[in-house]
Design a protein around this motif. Structure first.
Motif, PDB file in Angstrom:
ATOM      1  N   VAL A 238     -18.081 -53.806 -14.982  1.00 20.86           N
ATOM      2  CA  VAL A 238     -18.250 -52.362 -15.174  1.00 20.86           C
ATOM      3  C   VAL A 238     -19.640 -52.049 -15.729  1.00 20.86           C
ATOM      4  CG1 VAL A 238     -17.358 -50.301 -16.311  1.00 20.86           C
ATOM      5  CG2 VAL A 238     -15.778 -52.057 -15.507  1.00 20.86           C
ATOM      6  N   MET A 239     -20.125 -52.883 -16.647  1.00 25.89           N
ATOM      7  CA  MET A 239     -21.448 -52.656 -17.230  1.00 25.89           C
ATOM      8  C   MET A 239     -22.538 -52.726 -16.162  1.00 25.89           C
ATOM      9  SD  MET A 239     -23.447 -54.797 -20.207  1.00 25.89           S
ATOM     10  CE  MET A 239     -22.022 -54.789 -21.273  1.00 25.89           C
ATOM     11  N   LEU A 240     -22.470 -53.724 -15.298  1.00 24.28           N
ATOM     12  CA  LEU A 240     -23.446 -53.857 -14.219  1.00 24.28           C
ATOM     13  C   LEU A 240     -23.386 -52.652 -13.290  1.00 24.28           C
ATOM     14  CD1 LEU A 240     -25.551 -55.635 -12.767  1.00 24.28           C
ATOM     15  CD2 LEU A 240     -23.658 -56.659 -11.471  1.00 24.28           C
ATOM     16  N   GLY A 241     -22.169 -52.230 -12.954  1.00 23.26           N
ATOM     17  CA  GLY A 241     -22.024 -51.083 -12.067  1.00 23.26           C
ATOM     18  C   GLY A 241     -22.557 -49.806 -12.683  1.00 23.26           C
ATOM     19  N   LYS A 242     -22.228 -49.585 -13.960  1.00 22.55           N
ATOM     20  CA  LYS A 242     -22.604 -48.320 -14.600  1.00 22.55           C
ATOM     21  C   LYS A 242     -24.081 -48.231 -14.937  1.00 22.55           C
ATOM     22  CE  LYS A 242     -22.151 -44.460 -15.455  1.00 22.55           C
ATOM     23  NZ  LYS A 242     -23.462 -44.516 -14.929  1.00 22.55           N
ATOM     24  N   LEU A 243     -24.624 -49.283 -15.537  1.00 21.81           N
ATOM     25  CA  LEU A 243     -25.991 -49.216 -16.058  1.00 21.81           C
ATOM     26  C   LEU A 243     -27.068 -49.499 -15.018  1.00 21.81           C
ATOM     27  CD1 LEU A 243     -25.563 -50.940 -19.551  1.00 21.81           C
ATOM     28  CD2 LEU A 243     -25.400 -48.507 -18.968  1.00 21.81           C
ATOM     29  N   LEU A 244     -26.732 -50.257 -13.967  1.00 21.93           N
ATOM     30  CA  LEU A 244     -27.766 -50.632 -12.993  1.00 21.93           C
ATOM     31  C   LEU A 244     -27.456 -50.164 -11.568  1.00 21.93           C
ATOM     32  CD1 LEU A 244     -28.637 -54.226 -14.280  1.00 21.93           C
ATOM     33  CD2 LEU A 244     -29.901 -52.095 -14.655  1.00 21.93           C
ATOM     34  N   ILE A 245     -26.243 -50.455 -11.080  1.00 20.44           N
ATOM     35  CA  ILE A 245     -25.925 -50.136  -9.686  1.00 20.44           C
ATOM     36  C   ILE A 245     -25.874 -48.626  -9.453  1.00 20.44           C
ATOM     37  CG2 ILE A 245     -24.154 -50.287  -7.895  1.00 20.44           C
ATOM     38  CD1 ILE A 245     -23.508 -53.084  -8.924  1.00 20.44           C
ATOM     39  N   HIS A 246     -25.237 -47.892 -10.349  1.00 17.54           N
ATOM     40  CA  HIS A 246     -25.137 -46.446 -10.181  1.00 17.54           C
ATOM     41  C   HIS A 246     -26.513 -45.781 -10.076  1.00 17.54           C
ATOM     42  CE1 HIS A 246     -23.076 -42.470 -11.689  1.00 17.54           C
ATOM     43  NE2 HIS A 246     -23.408 -42.405 -10.415  1.00 17.54           N
ATOM     44  N   PRO A 247     -27.425 -46.010 -11.028  1.00 21.09           N
ATOM     45  CA  PRO A 247     -28.751 -45.380 -10.888  1.00 21.09           C
ATOM     46  C   PRO A 247     -29.553 -45.919  -9.704  1.00 21.09           C
ATOM     47  CG  PRO A 247     -28.716 -46.887 -12.760  1.00 21.09           C
ATOM     48  CD  PRO A 247     -27.299 -46.724 -12.316  1.00 21.09           C
ATOM     49  N   LEU A 248     -29.382 -47.197  -9.391  1.00 21.44           N
ATOM     50  CA  LEU A 248     -30.120 -47.762  -8.258  1.00 21.44           C
ATOM     51  C   LEU A 248     -29.692 -47.120  -6.948  1.00 21.44           C
ATOM     52  CD1 LEU A 248     -32.152 -49.839  -7.215  1.00 21.44           C
ATOM     53  CD2 LEU A 248     -30.283 -51.517  -7.104  1.00 21.44           C
ATOM     54  N   LEU A 249     -28.407 -46.895  -6.783  1.00 25.11           N
ATOM     55  CA  LEU A 249     -27.912 -46.240  -5.572  1.00 25.11           C
ATOM     56  C   LEU A 249     -28.463 -44.825  -5.449  1.00 25.11           C
ATOM     57  CD1 LEU A 249     -24.186 -47.420  -5.600  1.00 25.11           C
ATOM     58  CD2 LEU A 249     -25.917 -48.015  -3.895  1.00 25.11           C
ATOM     59  N   LEU A 250     -28.479 -44.093  -6.573  1.00 25.31           N
ATOM     60  CA  LEU A 250     -29.041 -42.734  -6.563  1.00 25.31           C
ATOM     61  C   LEU A 250     -30.512 -42.772  -6.171  1.00 25.31           C
ATOM     62  CD1 LEU A 250     -27.886 -39.860  -7.368  1.00 25.31           C
ATOM     63  CD2 LEU A 250     -26.386 -41.771  -7.918  1.00 25.31           C
ATOM     64  N   LEU A 251     -31.252 -43.708  -6.728  1.00 28.21           N
ATOM     65  CA  LEU A 251     -32.685 -43.813  -6.436  1.00 28.21           C
ATOM     66  C   LEU A 251     -32.924 -44.111  -4.965  1.00 28.21           C
ATOM     67  CD1 LEU A 251     -35.607 -43.875  -7.455  1.00 28.21           C
ATOM     68  CD2 LEU A 251     -35.291 -46.311  -7.968  1.00 28.21           C
ATOM     69  N   ILE A 252     -32.170 -45.042  -4.401  1.00 28.87           N
ATOM     70  CA  ILE A 252     -32.320 -45.401  -2.984  1.00 28.87           C
ATOM     71  C   ILE A 252     -32.009 -44.205  -2.088  1.00 28.87           C
ATOM     72  CG2 ILE A 252     -31.358 -46.817  -1.125  1.00 28.87           C
ATOM     73  CD1 ILE A 252     -30.973 -49.048  -3.222  1.00 28.87           C
ATOM     74  N   LEU A 253     -30.906 -43.518  -2.378  1.00 23.04           N
ATOM     75  CA  LEU A 253     -30.520 -42.350  -1.578  1.00 23.04           C
ATOM     76  C   LEU A 253     -31.591 -41.267  -1.624  1.00 23.04           C
ATOM     77  CD1 LEU A 253     -26.741 -42.079  -2.550  1.00 23.04           C
ATOM     78  CD2 LEU A 253     -27.636 -42.631  -0.281  1.00 23.04           C
ATOM     79  N   ILE A 254     -32.120 -41.017  -2.810  1.00 18.22           N
ATOM     80  CA  ILE A 254     -33.143 -39.963  -2.953  1.00 18.22           C
ATOM     81  C   ILE A 254     -34.414 -40.334  -2.214  1.00 18.22           C
ATOM     82  CG2 ILE A 254     -34.678 -38.845  -4.639  1.00 18.22           C
ATOM     83  CD1 ILE A 254     -32.291 -38.988  -6.627  1.00 18.22           C
ATOM     84  N   LEU A 255     -34.842 -41.573  -2.345  1.00 11.04           N
ATOM     85  CA  LEU A 255     -36.093 -41.991  -1.713  1.00 11.04           C
ATOM     86  C   LEU A 255     -35.985 -42.050  -0.194  1.00 11.04           C
ATOM     87  CD1 LEU A 255     -37.276 -44.848  -4.136  1.00 11.04           C
ATOM     88  CD2 LEU A 255     -38.191 -42.520  -3.939  1.00 11.04           C
TER      89      LEU A 255
END
Length: 322
Positions: A238-255
């Motif tokens: 859960v920590m990996l998903g919340k702190l890293l994967i969630h923001p990384l997915l948002l960043l990829i989608l936006i870019l």
């Protein structure tokens, strides 16, 4: 390449946020504030302080400036993708049942935007961050939470008649939620071009100005007494998903696919990098997962000091905000 100047600026901005959380923890631990006193502070923040800040931000801007369908869409997609990844890993790798996987997935996709995210983005970007912040709350409170709680009930074997009643109860609960009411009222005032009376504006501003410190103090108090023993796999997932994967997915989608204004883009990614919301353990109790959810909450909040700093410094550089 990540600039040390960017990182230093972000750390010096974010460090006080986590120090106040620590102060709240110590005050509760040493019983300087009464037992469960942080709950009274949280009630003030949720019912008065944050609604006032949200209403102030939305009611003073044109509706076209507030409403951004791309922001709502990208934050929803990114959150659902993060939920799906954590839930699938929980089911296939950790061998959790469907209900447990849904609850762990919720922890990996629902940020504490209200109590931790708000102070950080406000310190970084000022009032211009309040519009994307409010849109994030729309996604979290009107889309993600009802959807995922309904899914948890479905996988928990709730009957159709019970599920209908639960959905009705959820709808009426959301309709009475002060944060949701502030969003609707603020947008309505903006759309109708209503000018808020000066006296009311002063009251709203006074309440709004109390939010940041009280909110962070509340988070610290809520961490007292939490145990993390024997939950390493769940915590790590859960920590990996919340702190890293969630923001990384948002960043990829936006870019790659979404053209957001730089501050909006940065706020979306930063809010996605926050630890999970404070009542996560309370929701977990409903599905006999209170101990796991509490265990996940403490280390995720602690490690967030490092990961949020890195994520924030990165997006400030990527979107050329400083």
């Amino acid at each position: 390449m990540l600039s040390l100047g960017h990182l230093n600026h972000v750390v010096m901005t974010i460090l006080p946020v986590f120090l106040v959380i620590g102060l709240g923890y110590l005050a509760s631990k040493q019983k300087i504030i009464p037992e469960n006193g942080h709950k009274a502070l949280a009630a003030f923040v949720f019912n008065f302080g944050l609604p006032a800040a949200i209403f102030s931000a939305l009611s003073t801007r044109p509706l076209l400036e507030i409403w951004n369908a791309d922001y709502l869409l990208v934050y929803t997609i990114g959150s659902l993708l993060s939920f799906t990844l954590v839930a699938v890993v929980s089911a296939l790798v950790l061998e959790k049942n469907l209900t447990e996987s849904v609850v762990l997935g919720l922890g990996g996709s629902f940020s504490n935007s209200l109590l931790i995210g708000f102070p950080i983005i406000f310190f970084l970007f000022g009032t211009q961050a309040l519009v994307p912040f409010s849109l994030t709350l729309v996604v979290e409170n009107l889309i993600m939470l009802p959807l995922l709680l309904t899914l948890a009930d479905l996988t928990n074997g709730v009957g159709n008649s019970q599920l209908t009643e639960k959905m009705k109860a959820t709808f009426f609960s959301l309709a009475k939620n002060p944060v949701v009411m502030a969003i609707v009222l603020g947008m309505s005032v903006s759309a109708l071009g209503i000018k808020t009376p000066e006296t009311a504006t002063h009251i709203v501003d006074m309440l709004a100005n109390t939010v940041t410190g009280v909110a962070l103090f509340t988070i610290g108090g809520g961490l007292v007494g939490v145990s993390v023993r024997g939950r390493k796999k769940e915590i790590g997932t859960v920590m990996l998903g919340k702190l890293l994967i969630h923001p990384l997915l948002l960043l990829i989608l936006i870019l790659l696919w979404f053209d957001l204004e730089p501050t909006m883009a940065a706020v979306a990614v930063i809010l996605a990098s926050m630890p999970m919301f404070g009542v996560y353990a309370v929701i977990g109790q409903k599905y006999n997962m209170g101990a796991i959810c509490s265990a996940v909450l403490l280390p995720t909040t602690i490690f967030a000091m490092v990961t949020v700093s890195l994520v924030t410094a990165s997006v400030i550089m990527i979107f050329s905000l400083y």
